[in-house]
Design a protein around this motif. Structure first.
Motif, PDB file in Angstrom:
ATOM      1  N   PHE A  31       0.864  -1.322  -0.245  1.00  0.00           N
ATOM      2  CA  PHE A  31      -0.015  -0.208   0.306  1.00  0.00           C
ATOM      3  C   PHE A  31       0.853   0.602   0.019  1.00  0.00           C
ATOM      4  O   PHE A  31       1.871   1.127   0.737  1.00  0.00           O
ATOM      5  N   ILE A  32       0.760   2.229  -1.185  1.00  0.00           N
ATOM      6  CA  ILE A  32       1.559   3.754  -0.828  1.00  0.00           C
ATOM      7  C   ILE A  32       0.090   4.582  -0.801  1.00  0.00           C
ATOM      8  O   ILE A  32      -0.594   5.019  -1.183  1.00  0.00           O
ATOM      9  N   PHE A  33       0.444   5.194   0.467  1.00  0.00           N
ATOM     10  CA  PHE A  33      -0.434   6.529   0.612  1.00  0.00           C
ATOM     11  C   PHE A  33      -0.719   7.792   0.327  1.00  0.00           C
ATOM     12  O   PHE A  33       1.211   8.013   0.732  1.00  0.00           O
ATOM     13  N   LEU A  34      -1.365   7.446  -0.188  1.00  0.00           N
ATOM     14  CA  LEU A  34      -1.142   9.352  -1.644  1.00  0.00           C
ATOM     15  C   LEU A  34      -1.383  10.806  -0.413  1.00  0.00           C
ATOM     16  O   LEU A  34      -2.938  10.577  -0.261  1.00  0.00           O
ATOM     17  N   CYS A  35      -0.805  12.167  -0.418  1.00  0.00           N
ATOM     18  CA  CYS A  35      -1.612  12.387   0.599  1.00  0.00           C
ATOM     19  C   CYS A  35      -1.127  13.979  -0.877  1.00  0.00           C
ATOM     20  O   CYS A  35      -0.408  13.954  -0.495  1.00  0.00           O
TER      21      CYS A  35
END
Length: 311
Positions: A31-35
């Protein structure tokens, strides 16, 4: 839970395969969390820094799941968890966090991540606008400096004109991240096997839950939690962050299911959970040899047919 299906004998058979290892390296799911700046439509997202980065990463690593808090957030969470703690949960279960500092909300996220006791430092990439390079502003000498000292990567880009295209240093960081996520021995992929009911690491718990679904699916969410406790011989358990500390507010099981469902790793119909691509599941908690797991699953499926559980 149907004791005829999940009998003590059945659970004991599964329990015999508990792995004695202290940790393993897990490369799926990732999972890569993009903000960053919010968006009002899919078209707007596609043209944004997050959207362009999302597409670039998926091309390099197709099995990556991109996490966006907007798509995870539900009104029903409001009474039990606030957005900052919800994002802390997403950051904890993600393998990497990429933060584009490009809006008021993302400046708040920068402060939250930078002062999270260095918990996210080794998986945080902060993308700042070029105007802040060499700046003595509060942002540069406060949260950005704190994050850098804790080990976060700070890169600069012309954010308004497309961070990925304008910054070779940002592209290099993304390429390096992808290689780490692919590696079977990268520290980022190391997961601790949960053995203490008072310290159930949430990133490992997620993998263990997928193992159980793969073995016994279809299964209800309530049966899934109970079966986990029975296999582990936990009466109750406490989900914790990777530093062993508890979350400020309780992280409920449905948050984890929502993450897996949004990523299309599991399917949920009513309260019944299925794992369509079960062949991708990796084993952290259990260790079967040869076709042992298939034999175990066949026995469980036969018991489900025998005792009338809907399949």
């Amino acid at each position: 839970m149907n004791a005829n299906i999940y009998s003590e004998k059945c659970i004991a058979s599964i329990r015999k395969h508990l792995d004695r290892s202290g940790h393993k390296y897990i490369t799926y799911p990732k999972f890569i969390f993009l903000c960053g700046k919010g968006f009002c439509s899919q078209a707007e997202y596609t043209q944004s820094n997050r959207g362009i980065t999302d597409d670039f990463i998926r091309r390099l690593l197709p099995d990556t799941h991109i996490v966006l808090s907007e798509r995870m957030w539900e009104d029903g969470f409001d009474n039990s968890i606030d957005l900052l703690i919800f994002e802390e949960f997403l950051a904890e279960v993600s393998d990497a966090i990429i933060l584009f500092v490009e809006s008021p909300g993302s400046f708040c996220e920068l402060g939250a991540f930078a002062y999270a006791d260095a918990l996210f430092s080794d998986k945080l990439i902060i993308v700042m606008d070029e105007e802040y390079r060499g700046s003595k502003s509060f942002i540069a000498t406060g949260p950005v400096l704190k994050a850098r000292e804790d080990g976060s990567k700070i890169v600069y880009a012309d954010i308004e004109n497309g961070a990925l295209l304008s910054s070779s240093e940002f592209r290099t960081e993304i390429l390096d991240l992808v290689q780490k996520l692919k590696s079977k021995r990268a520290q980022i992929n190391k997961r601790t096997v949960n053995k203490d009911k008072n310290q159930v690491y949430i990133s490992s718990f997620l993998i263990e839950i997928l193992e159980i679904i793969r073995l016994v699916q279809p299964i209800s969410s309530s049966d899934l939690v109970q079966l986990y406790k029975d296999i582990k011989q936990f009466d109750e358990f406490t989900l914790v962050k990777r530093d062993g500390n508890k979350f400020k507010r309780e992280i409920k099981f449905n948050y984890i299911l929502k993450l897996l469902q949004t990523a299309k790793i599991i399917e949920i119909e009513g309260s019944v959970i299925k794992l369509p691509n079960y062949e991708k599941t990796q084993h952290l908690m259990l260790k079967y040899f040869g076709n042992g797991i298939e034999r175990e699953r066949n026995r469980i499926i036969c018991r489900k047919y025998r005792y009338g559980e809907h399949l």
